[in-house]
Design a protein around this motif. Sequence first.
Motif, PDB file in Angstrom:
ATOM      1  N   SER A  22       0.676  -0.774  -0.123  1.00 14.25           N
ATOM      2  CA  SER A  22       0.333  -0.358   0.131  1.00 14.25           C
ATOM      3  C   SER A  22       1.358   1.223  -0.376  1.00 14.25           C
ATOM      4  N   TYR A  23       0.254   1.945  -0.617  1.00 11.72           N
ATOM      5  CA  TYR A  23       1.575   3.272  -0.665  1.00 11.72           C
ATOM      6  C   TYR A  23       0.340   3.985  -1.104  1.00 11.72           C
ATOM      7  N   ASN A  24      -0.593   5.332  -0.099  1.00 14.93           N
ATOM      8  CA  ASN A  24      -1.456   6.620  -0.550  1.00 14.93           C
ATOM      9  C   ASN A  24      -2.657   5.823  -0.771  1.00 14.93           C
ATOM     10  N   THR A  25      -3.212   4.630  -0.645  1.00 16.09           N
ATOM     11  CA  THR A  25      -4.314   4.427  -1.255  1.00 16.09           C
ATOM     12  C   THR A  25      -6.046   5.041  -0.129  1.00 16.09           C
ATOM     13  N   ALA A  26      -5.555   6.134   0.812  1.00 13.86           N
ATOM     14  CA  ALA A  26      -7.144   6.119   1.976  1.00 13.86           C
ATOM     15  C   ALA A  26      -8.144   6.038   0.905  1.00 13.86           C
ATOM     16  N   SER A  27      -8.014   6.363   0.099  1.00 13.56           N
ATOM     17  CA  SER A  27      -9.091   6.289  -1.021  1.00 13.56           C
ATOM     18  C   SER A  27     -10.652   4.775  -1.487  1.00 13.56           C
ATOM     19  N   TYR A  28      -9.327   4.368  -1.521  1.00 17.15           N
ATOM     20  CA  TYR A  28      -9.460   2.968  -2.263  1.00 17.15           C
ATOM     21  C   TYR A  28      -9.610   1.332  -0.793  1.00 17.15           C
ATOM     22  N   ILE A  29      -8.855   1.520   0.300  1.00 16.27           N
ATOM     23  CA  ILE A  29      -8.838   0.878   0.828  1.00 16.27           C
ATOM     24  C   ILE A  29      -9.145   0.026   1.677  1.00 16.27           C
ATOM     25  N   LYS A  30     -10.247   0.776   2.111  1.00 16.16           N
ATOM     26  CA  LYS A  30     -11.755  -0.238   2.997  1.00 16.16           C
ATOM     27  C   LYS A  30     -12.279  -0.668   2.146  1.00 16.16           C
ATOM     28  N   GLU A  31     -12.292  -0.375   1.278  1.00 13.17           N
ATOM     29  CA  GLU A  31     -13.135  -1.227  -0.059  1.00 13.17           C
ATOM     30  C   GLU A  31     -12.319  -1.984  -0.364  1.00 13.17           C
ATOM     31  N   SER A  32     -11.489  -1.613   0.108  1.00 12.39           N
ATOM     32  CA  SER A  32     -10.159  -3.077  -0.578  1.00 12.39           C
ATOM     33  C   SER A  32     -10.252  -4.141   0.323  1.00 12.39           C
ATOM     34  N   ILE A  33     -10.191  -4.080   1.700  1.00 13.95           N
ATOM     35  CA  ILE A  33     -10.311  -5.195   2.162  1.00 13.95           C
ATOM     36  C   ILE A  33     -11.575  -5.374   3.099  1.00 13.95           C
ATOM     37  N   GLN A  34     -12.332  -4.619   2.891  1.00 10.00           N
ATOM     38  CA  GLN A  34     -14.275  -5.017   2.804  1.00 10.00           C
ATOM     39  C   GLN A  34     -14.589  -6.393   1.596  1.00 10.00           C
ATOM     40  N   SER A  35     -13.750  -6.246   1.291  1.00 11.81           N
ATOM     41  CA  SER A  35     -13.571  -7.465  -0.531  1.00 11.81           C
ATOM     42  C   SER A  35     -12.946  -8.609   0.346  1.00 11.81           C
ATOM     43  N   VAL A  36     -12.331  -8.509   1.073  1.00 11.66           N
ATOM     44  CA  VAL A  36     -11.729  -9.365   1.533  1.00 11.66           C
ATOM     45  C   VAL A  36     -12.275 -10.742   3.195  1.00 11.66           C
ATOM     46  N   LEU A  37     -13.213  -9.694   3.760  1.00  3.39           N
ATOM     47  CA  LEU A  37     -12.944  -9.434   5.270  1.00  3.39           C
ATOM     48  C   LEU A  37     -14.940 -10.593   4.604  1.00  3.39           C
ATOM     49  N   ASN A  38     -15.269 -10.527   3.024  1.00  6.52           N
ATOM     50  CA  ASN A  38     -16.654 -10.612   2.584  1.00  6.52           C
ATOM     51  C   ASN A  38     -16.727 -11.743   2.367  1.00  6.52           C
ATOM     52  N   GLN A  39     -15.148 -12.157   2.273  1.00  4.80           N
ATOM     53  CA  GLN A  39     -14.746 -13.619   1.177  1.00  4.80           C
ATOM     54  C   GLN A  39     -15.842 -14.951   2.764  1.00  4.80           C
ATOM     55  N   THR A  40     -16.201 -15.555   1.481  1.00  8.20           N
ATOM     56  CA  THR A  40     -16.851 -17.159   2.957  1.00  8.20           C
ATOM     57  C   THR A  40     -15.790 -17.591   2.992  1.00  8.20           C
ATOM     58  N   TYR A  41     -14.633 -17.955   2.110  1.00  9.99           N
ATOM     59  CA  TYR A  41     -13.663 -19.064   2.783  1.00  9.99           C
ATOM     60  C   TYR A  41     -12.311 -17.146   3.672  1.00  9.99           C
ATOM     61  N   THR A  42     -12.754 -18.497   5.541  1.00  9.17           N
ATOM     62  CA  THR A  42     -12.312 -17.028   6.434  1.00  9.17           C
ATOM     63  C   THR A  42     -10.676 -17.588   6.640  1.00  9.17           C
ATOM     64  N   ASN A  43     -10.353 -18.886   6.194  1.00  4.96           N
ATOM     65  CA  ASN A  43      -8.578 -19.122   6.563  1.00  4.96           C
ATOM     66  C   ASN A  43      -7.960 -18.674   5.786  1.00  4.96           C
ATOM     67  N   TRP A  44      -7.986 -17.399   5.492  1.00  8.10           N
ATOM     68  CA  TRP A  44      -7.119 -16.466   5.751  1.00  8.10           C
ATOM     69  C   TRP A  44      -6.291 -15.318   6.494  1.00  8.10           C
ATOM     70  N   GLU A  45      -4.687 -15.035   5.985  1.00  8.55           N
ATOM     71  CA  GLU A  45      -4.226 -13.639   6.958  1.00  8.55           C
ATOM     72  C   GLU A  45      -4.257 -12.415   5.486  1.00  8.55           C
ATOM     73  N   LEU A  46      -4.337 -11.316   6.425  1.00  8.93           N
ATOM     74  CA  LEU A  46      -3.889 -10.198   5.203  1.00  8.93           C
ATOM     75  C   LEU A  46      -2.364  -9.576   5.595  1.00  8.93           C
ATOM     76  N   ILE A  47      -1.340  -9.710   5.102  1.00 11.35           N
ATOM     77  CA  ILE A  47      -0.669  -8.947   5.529  1.00 11.35           C
ATOM     78  C   ILE A  47      -0.097  -7.542   4.664  1.00 11.35           C
TER      79      ILE A  47
END
Length: 322
Positions: A22-47
Amino acid sequence: MSEISVSVVIPVENMVSIIMPSYNTASYIKESIQSVLNQTYTNWELIIVDDCSTDETLSRIPRDPRIRIFAKKEKHGSGILRNEGIKLAKGKYITFLDGDDFYPNKNSLKKLVEIAEKKKLDIVGGSLFIVNQLTNEINYKFPGQYFTEDGFIKYENYQHDGGFYRFIYRSNFLRKNQIQFPAFRRMQDPVFFVKAMIKCGSFYVIKDYVYAYRKFHKEVEWDKNLVEEKLSAILLILKISRKHKLSHLHYLMVKNFINFSNHHLADLRNFKNQVKLFLLIYSKIDFKLLKEGWSSDKINFLRLKLFGVFFKSFFDLTKEKK
């Protein structure tokens, strides 16, 4: 590099490590991470590895025990950040998501992991669509970025260099073969992707759209160093495609060189450097291999086009000096 969030122990078996530079992605990063949180597969880590953002990127990251945040103290570029992520990854599988992109399908990870597990595969991927941030138009049919049916594909029958995000990679496969991103700040991901695909040989795909790539929302200010790094990446893939007799990939790199140089070769700001880089890249083009290539490859007048690029860059530089 400091870890901001408190990490927890997560089961490694079948885990997917999602690496996000990430670099200066304040406008989009929340949406990006939310798409990860919405995944039906939950055994993940986000680095998340942040490259010295100067906006509110870090403060807009949702807190979740599966999210690990690392802040670099010096700016390095996304390729180096992804390499750091690979080293930190605990998962059996590794994939990549940029902080301004998102998963369009809540089952993206689930489908890819299930196939990888069932078929014991090193690389599995799906289709990608492009979101034009200026017009909100969506391009579902960008060449080489979508698939029309599920199944195995040999890389020699595919030979594209883009869209590495839409695949998951077995972490042991990447580490065993020391497949990493070069330190280039531009076009480092095609080098990674090509090396991974050649080493794997064949991969499995599904036609589902598993990744959304955002475009035209940021401008690149090309300077001498960035131009040299992109041309170095093109040169490297030219060498790789020549070595492995990948004629279509070779053609794509020549085409990339022509298109890019038409606009930016003069940005080297030095005629001697322009000549040196042009001749170096030209010397690595295998015209015999190109003639043996795919029927869709437009190789007529290729030499003429190449030298046209060279003379255009000379005149562009001359104009700027007047």
